[in-house]
Design a protein around this motif. Structure first.
Motif, PDB file in Angstrom:
ATOM      1  N   TRP A   1      38.714  31.512  47.812  1.00  0.00           N
ATOM      2  CA  TRP A   1      38.928  32.383  46.660  1.00  0.00           C
ATOM      3  C   TRP A   1      39.361  34.042  47.377  1.00  0.00           C
ATOM      4  CZ3 TRP A   1      40.803  31.322  42.349  1.00  0.00           C
ATOM      5  CH2 TRP A   1      40.327  30.189  41.883  1.00  0.00           C
ATOM      6  N   VAL A   2      38.621  34.215  48.205  1.00  0.00           N
ATOM      7  CA  VAL A   2      39.175  35.459  48.971  1.00  0.00           C
ATOM      8  C   VAL A   2      40.319  35.718  49.316  1.00  0.00           C
ATOM      9  CG1 VAL A   2      38.298  37.141  50.787  1.00  0.00           C
ATOM     10  CG2 VAL A   2      36.543  35.979  49.573  1.00  0.00           C
ATOM     11  N   LEU A   3      40.856  34.593  49.869  1.00  0.00           N
ATOM     12  CA  LEU A   3      42.084  34.348  50.748  1.00  0.00           C
ATOM     13  C   LEU A   3      43.119  34.495  49.375  1.00  0.00           C
ATOM     14  CD1 LEU A   3      44.096  33.921  52.911  1.00  0.00           C
ATOM     15  CD2 LEU A   3      43.843  31.569  52.744  1.00  0.00           C
ATOM     16  N   VAL A   4      42.830  33.552  48.287  1.00  0.00           N
ATOM     17  CA  VAL A   4      43.718  33.780  47.344  1.00  0.00           C
ATOM     18  C   VAL A   4      43.800  35.072  46.621  1.00  0.00           C
ATOM     19  CG1 VAL A   4      44.156  32.746  44.812  1.00  0.00           C
ATOM     20  CG2 VAL A   4      43.461  31.399  46.926  1.00  0.00           C
TER      21      VAL A   4
ATOM     22  N   VAL B   1      36.381  43.611  49.881  1.00  0.00           N
ATOM     23  CA  VAL B   1      35.839  42.344  49.263  1.00  0.00           C
ATOM     24  C   VAL B   1      35.655  41.226  50.615  1.00  0.00           C
ATOM     25  CG1 VAL B   1      36.956  40.184  48.269  1.00  0.00           C
ATOM     26  CG2 VAL B   1      37.597  42.308  47.429  1.00  0.00           C
ATOM     27  N   TRP B   2      36.398  41.328  51.774  1.00  0.00           N
ATOM     28  CA  TRP B   2      36.064  40.589  52.876  1.00  0.00           C
ATOM     29  C   TRP B   2      34.767  40.980  53.236  1.00  0.00           C
ATOM     30  CZ3 TRP B   2      35.290  42.051  57.823  1.00  0.00           C
ATOM     31  CH2 TRP B   2      35.219  40.889  59.058  1.00  0.00           C
ATOM     32  N   VAL B   3      34.312  42.093  53.468  1.00  0.00           N
ATOM     33  CA  VAL B   3      33.203  42.495  53.861  1.00  0.00           C
ATOM     34  C   VAL B   3      32.197  42.142  52.853  1.00  0.00           C
ATOM     35  CG1 VAL B   3      31.507  44.645  54.252  1.00  0.00           C
ATOM     36  CG2 VAL B   3      33.860  44.703  55.318  1.00  0.00           C
ATOM     37  N   GLY B   4      32.138  42.221  51.773  1.00  0.00           N
ATOM     38  CA  GLY B   4      31.191  41.627  50.724  1.00  0.00           C
ATOM     39  C   GLY B   4      30.992  40.172  50.864  1.00  0.00           C
TER      40      GLY B   4
ATOM     41  N   VAL C   1      31.487  38.259  53.655  1.00  0.00           N
ATOM     42  CA  VAL C   1      30.879  38.075  54.798  1.00  0.00           C
ATOM     43  C   VAL C   1      29.289  38.305  54.733  1.00  0.00           C
ATOM     44  CG1 VAL C   1      30.688  38.578  57.141  1.00  0.00           C
ATOM     45  CG2 VAL C   1      32.928  38.298  56.323  1.00  0.00           C
ATOM     46  N   ILE C   2      28.957  39.326  54.012  1.00  0.00           N
ATOM     47  CA  ILE C   2      27.786  39.758  53.795  1.00  0.00           C
ATOM     48  C   ILE C   2      26.933  38.701  53.011  1.00  0.00           C
ATOM     49  CG2 ILE C   2      25.869  41.500  52.787  1.00  0.00           C
ATOM     50  CD1 ILE C   2      27.946  43.595  53.908  1.00  0.00           C
ATOM     51  N   ARG C   3      27.608  38.287  52.018  1.00  0.00           N
ATOM     52  CA  ARG C   3      27.015  37.334  50.992  1.00  0.00           C
ATOM     53  C   ARG C   3      26.947  35.789  51.533  1.00  0.00           C
ATOM     54  NH1 ARG C   3      28.967  33.844  46.636  1.00  0.00           N
ATOM     55  NH2 ARG C   3      27.445  33.627  45.058  1.00  0.00           N
ATOM     56  N   GLY C   4      28.087  35.356  52.296  1.00  0.00           N
ATOM     57  CA  GLY C   4      28.117  34.172  52.891  1.00  0.00           C
ATOM     58  C   GLY C   4      27.115  33.787  54.064  1.00  0.00           C
TER      59      GLY C   4
END
Length: 160
Positions: free
Chosen positions: A49-52, A152-155, A157-160
């Motif tokens: 979803w981040v990629l899309v 969004v990517w940083v968020g 990575v932190i969430r994942g």
């Protein structure tokens, strides 16, 4: 994804963010490729979803830059000769002082072209400022899109 890989992805994205500010560097593509690299290794729903979302946002961002740029630049009187001087200045500046020199050379090329066209220092400086403001709007729009994707990517990575 291991920590060292995340650091490399982050460095690619940081290089892309800096590349947005340097003429001739495909900053948006570097940011997108960093997200694509991460999502292809993660293979989670969140990563896809981040990629899309990044793809959609950066496509809209590039469309806005494409539509905004020529309209703003046409209004300030950009000529092919000025573009040639600015490009040559950026190339020479990049060779003399890598990365930072490209920006300085670009501005110097615009100033040199306007100095030849207008004859005086004051008029050339005023015209150069106007051109840089018009070009700066497109750069800021592109930078905003890339910063949103990086955030969004940083968020994720932190969430994942």
């Amino acid at each position: 994804m291991e920590a060292w890989q995340l650091v490399l992805v982050g460095m690619v994205m940081l290089l892309g963010l800096c590349g947005v500010l340097v003429p001739g560097v495909p900053g948006t593509w570097l940011v997108w490729s960093g997200v694509a690299w991460w999502s292809l290794h993660e293979r989670t729903t969140l990563a896809w979803w981040v990629l899309v979302g990044a793809t959609a946002l950066l496509l809209v961002d590039q469309t806005v830059v494409w539509l905004l740029g020529p309209r703003r630049l046409r209004g300030v009187g950009i000529t092919p000769r000025m573009a040639l001087f600015a490009g040559a200045g950026a190339l020479v500046g990049f060779v003399l002082l890598p990365v930072v020199g490209a920006v300085l050379g670009f501005v110097g090329g615009v100033y040199g072209s306007e100095r030849l066209r207008l004859g005086g220092h004051g008029e050339a400086m005023l015209s150069t400022r106007t051109v840089m403001r018009a070009a700066g709007t497109s750069i800021l729009v592109e930078l905003l899109g890339c910063l949103l994707v990086a955030g969004v990517w940083v968020g994720a990575v932190i969430r994942g």
